[in-house]
Design an enzyme around this catalytic site. Structure first.
Site, PDB file in Angstrom:
ATOM      1  N   ASP A  15       1.883  -1.237  11.719  1.00 11.27           N
ATOM      2  CA  ASP A  15       0.562  -1.666  11.230  1.00 11.27           C
ATOM      3  C   ASP A  15       0.250  -3.117  11.584  1.00 11.27           C
ATOM      4  O   ASP A  15      -0.865  -3.589  11.347  1.00 11.27           O
ATOM      5  CB  ASP A  15       0.479  -1.482   9.708  1.00 11.27           C
ATOM      6  CG  ASP A  15       0.511  -0.010   9.329  1.00 11.27           C
ATOM      7  OD1 ASP A  15       0.098   0.821  10.154  1.00 11.27           O
ATOM      8  OD2 ASP A  15       0.959   0.304   8.216  1.00 11.27           O
TER       9      ASP A  15
ATOM     10  N   LYS B 234       0.834  -1.210   0.000  1.00  9.63           N
ATOM     11  CA  LYS B 234       0.000   0.000   0.000  1.00  9.63           C
ATOM     12  C   LYS B 234       0.869   1.262   0.000  1.00  9.63           C
ATOM     13  O   LYS B 234       0.614   2.192  -0.764  1.00  9.63           O
ATOM     14  CB  LYS B 234      -0.928  -0.040   1.229  1.00  9.63           C
ATOM     15  CG  LYS B 234      -1.905   1.113   1.306  1.00  9.63           C
ATOM     16  CD  LYS B 234      -3.119   0.765   2.132  1.00  9.63           C
ATOM     17  CE  LYS B 234      -2.872   0.807   3.624  1.00  9.63           C
ATOM     18  NZ  LYS B 234      -2.614   2.163   4.140  1.00  9.63           N
TER      19      LYS B 234
ATOM     20  N   GLN C 190       4.864   9.073   7.234  1.00  5.69           N
ATOM     21  CA  GLN C 190       3.953  10.041   6.612  1.00  5.69           C
ATOM     22  C   GLN C 190       4.455  11.460   6.828  1.00  5.69           C
ATOM     23  O   GLN C 190       4.431  12.288   5.911  1.00  5.69           O
ATOM     24  CB  GLN C 190       2.535   9.862   7.156  1.00  5.69           C
ATOM     25  CG  GLN C 190       1.937   8.525   6.753  1.00  5.69           C
ATOM     26  CD  GLN C 190       0.531   8.308   7.265  1.00  5.69           C
ATOM     27  OE1 GLN C 190       0.009   9.109   8.037  1.00  5.69           O
ATOM     28  NE2 GLN C 190      -0.088   7.225   6.838  1.00  5.69           N
TER      29      GLN C 190
HETATM   30  C1  S3P Z   1       2.550   4.787   6.148  1.00  3.63           C
HETATM   31  C2  S3P Z   1       3.144   5.098   7.340  1.00  3.63           C
HETATM   32  C3  S3P Z   1       2.637   4.647   8.641  1.00  3.63           C
HETATM   33  C4  S3P Z   1       1.649   3.502   8.490  1.00  3.63           C
HETATM   34  C5  S3P Z   1       0.660   3.748   7.404  1.00  3.63           C
HETATM   35  C6  S3P Z   1       1.364   3.924   6.072  1.00  3.63           C
HETATM   36  C7  S3P Z   1       3.131   5.316   4.898  1.00  3.63           C
HETATM   37  O1  S3P Z   1       1.969   5.709   9.276  1.00  3.63           O
HETATM   38  O2  S3P Z   1       0.980   3.279   9.718  1.00  3.63           O
HETATM   39  O3  S3P Z   1      -0.238   2.655   7.310  1.00  3.63           O
HETATM   40  O4  S3P Z   1       2.795   4.797   3.810  1.00  3.63           O
HETATM   41  O5  S3P Z   1       3.944   6.251   4.975  1.00  3.63           O
HETATM   42  P1  S3P Z   1       2.770   6.775  10.195  1.00  3.63           P
HETATM   43  O6  S3P Z   1       3.684   7.529   9.314  1.00  3.63           O
HETATM   44  O7  S3P Z   1       1.700   7.668  10.752  1.00  3.63           O
HETATM   45  O8  S3P Z   1       3.461   5.976  11.242  1.00  3.63           O
END
Ligand code: S3P
Length: 450
Positions: free
Chosen positions: A335, A38, A187
């Site tokens: 996750d 994803k 993120q």
């Molecule tokens: C993700 C980062 C994670 C993860 C999310 C996807 C990403 O979140 O939990 O499902 O694709 O950068 P956080 O950056 O808030 O930890």
């Protein structure tokens, strides 16, 4: 009928899963693939949109979250072919060339779409954007990305001191910063790096622990100047960058493979091979944790595909034992905590999960929801502000459960129900299609009556 133990009942506004494993029990067997990663799927669509020329994507996750990303960028003038796992074509507009959308951009349930996109929009001078999402996303904290963007000069408005979507963004030319992030979040890191792409100078993000590094890898492949300092968990992008369309091959999502790794580990007699799984070192906390718990997992055919490490994973049943999961491993399995909680309910001893308060602001409050739902099934769970304490060994029994529209909760509870005695119902099981549209078909396919 074979595997009639899994039934999906569609009501007016949701799908309820009914799961009644046979009294003789089940085993999981077979060779499967999981959908595309994803995180990498979102990034491939976004960088493709910002690049000059055409990006071709093989293996994209065709789930609701990447659909949200594709739809947002289509609204800003990017041509993206219908999403399918074989081949998606993105005709990029080039950096800074997104068109002002005439309607709010809807990120649906996807935090990655909204947070990464904010960095891109805030740095698109002279255009105005409104971004929003579903009920869950509109209650998740956005200040973690709004604050560093404001430090770069971004103009963003929203409810509760600009911290909740819907958010309005007036694009600006930004100034570079060195951002010390208080949380290890890919993120946050990716949002700031994407904002730095069009910002003249060096934009750096430092995080307390290393989070997933897919953005860094893919930005470099698309031609951006990226420096990584592992020792200090820092990444720098030098802008303005030029991105060129690429061929991206998306590996299977280890976060989706995690359900099968745990299911086969806790059901005696099981053996599964999961082919083509991404095993990026920043994502394999689940393998490390399960190995500590005595799981029997082999990595076969390890290789690198389009800049990401990939392997086939063979998992066989093994009696699990408890362990502590805390500190810098947490971002590498963030996750997978819900499904690890299920594993812990079958492990000898007390598993302690700490330093995981971030789980409270995911698609649902995953600590509270998993604690309540597993307790409902008869597991021994103590909830702490930043984690869970789970004592394994109490047999799980069927119960009336709810995913709270959280995809990873829906699938974790379905695995727990597969090994429970009696019937379990799970409300809002449709949430699984956010990241794993064929999850229930694969569940039927791999489960065999004893
Ligand atoms: C993700 C980062 C994670 C993860 C999310 C996807 C990403 O979140 O939990 O499902 O694709 O950068 P956080 O950056 O808030 O930890």
């Amino acid at each position: 009928m074979a595997n009639a133990f899994v039934l999906l009942e569609n009501t007016e506004d949701q799908t309820v899963l009914h799961l009644s494993p046979p009294e003789s029990g089940l085993v999981l067997r077979g060779r499967i693939r999981v959908p595309g990663d994803k995180s990498i799927s979102h990034r491939a669509l976004m960088l493709g949109a910002l690049a000059q020329g055409t990006t071709e994507i093989e293996g994209l996750l065709v789930g609701e979250d990447p659909q949200s990303t594709a739809n947002c960028f289509r609204q800003m003038g990017v041509t993206i072919s219908p999403l399918n796992p074989e081949h998606v074509v993105v005709v990029g507009l080039g950096l800074g060339e997104l068109q002002e959308p005439r309607m709010p951009l809807d990120a649906g349930n996807s935090g990655t779409t909204l947070r990464l996109m904010l960095g891109i929009l805030a740095s698109h001078g002279g255009r105005f954007f409104v971004v929003t999402g579903d009920d869950s996303l509109r209650s998740r904290p956005m200040s973690r990305v709004v604050k560093p963007l404001q430090a770069m000069g971004a103009q963003i408005w929203g409810r509760q001191d600009n911290s909740l979507a819907p958010l309005a963004v007036q694009g600006q030319t930004l100034k570079p910063i060195h951002y010390q992030s208080p949380i290890a979040s890919a993120q946050v890191k990716s949002c700031v790096l994407l904002a730095g792409l069009m910002t003249p100078g060096r934009t750096t993000v430092t995080e307390p622990h290393l989070s997933r590094d897919h953005s860094e890898r893919m930005l470099r492949a698309f031609g951006a100047e990226i420096e990584v300092d592992r020792a200090t968990c820092s990444v720098t992008v030098t802008g303005p960058a030029t991105l060129t369309g690429q061929k991206v091959v998306v590996p299977g999502d280890i976060s989706s493979a995690a359900f099968w790794l745990v299911a086969a580990s806790i059901v005696p007699g099981s053996e599964l091979v999961i082919e083509n799984v991404g095993v990026n070192p920043t994502r394999i906390g689940i393998l490390e944790a399960l190995e500590r718990m005595n799981a029997d997992i082999e990595r076969l055919n390890e290789r690198e595909v389009a800049g990401e490490p990939v392997a086939d994973l063979r998992v066989r049943y093994a009696p699990l034992k408890a362990c502590e999961i805390s500190g810098d491993i947490i971002p590498r399995l963030i996750d997978e905590v819900p499904i690890l909680a299920v594993a812990a309910a079958f492990a000898a001893g007390t598993t302690v999960i700490k330093d995981a308060a971030e789980l409270r602001v995911k698609e649902s409050d995953r600590l509270a929801v998993m604690a309540a739902q597993l307790t409902e099934m008869g597991a021994q769970v103590i909830e702490h502000p930043d984690g869970l304490e789970i004592t394994g060994g109490s047999p799980l029994k069927g119960a009336k459960l709810d995913s709270y529209t959280d995809h990873r909760i829906a699938m974790s509870l379905a695995i727990a129900a597969t090994v429970a005695t009696g019937t379990t119902t799970i409300a809002h099981a449709e949430a699984a299609s956010i990241s794993y549209p064929n999850f229930f078909e694969t569940l039927k396919q791999v489960c065999q009556a004893q």
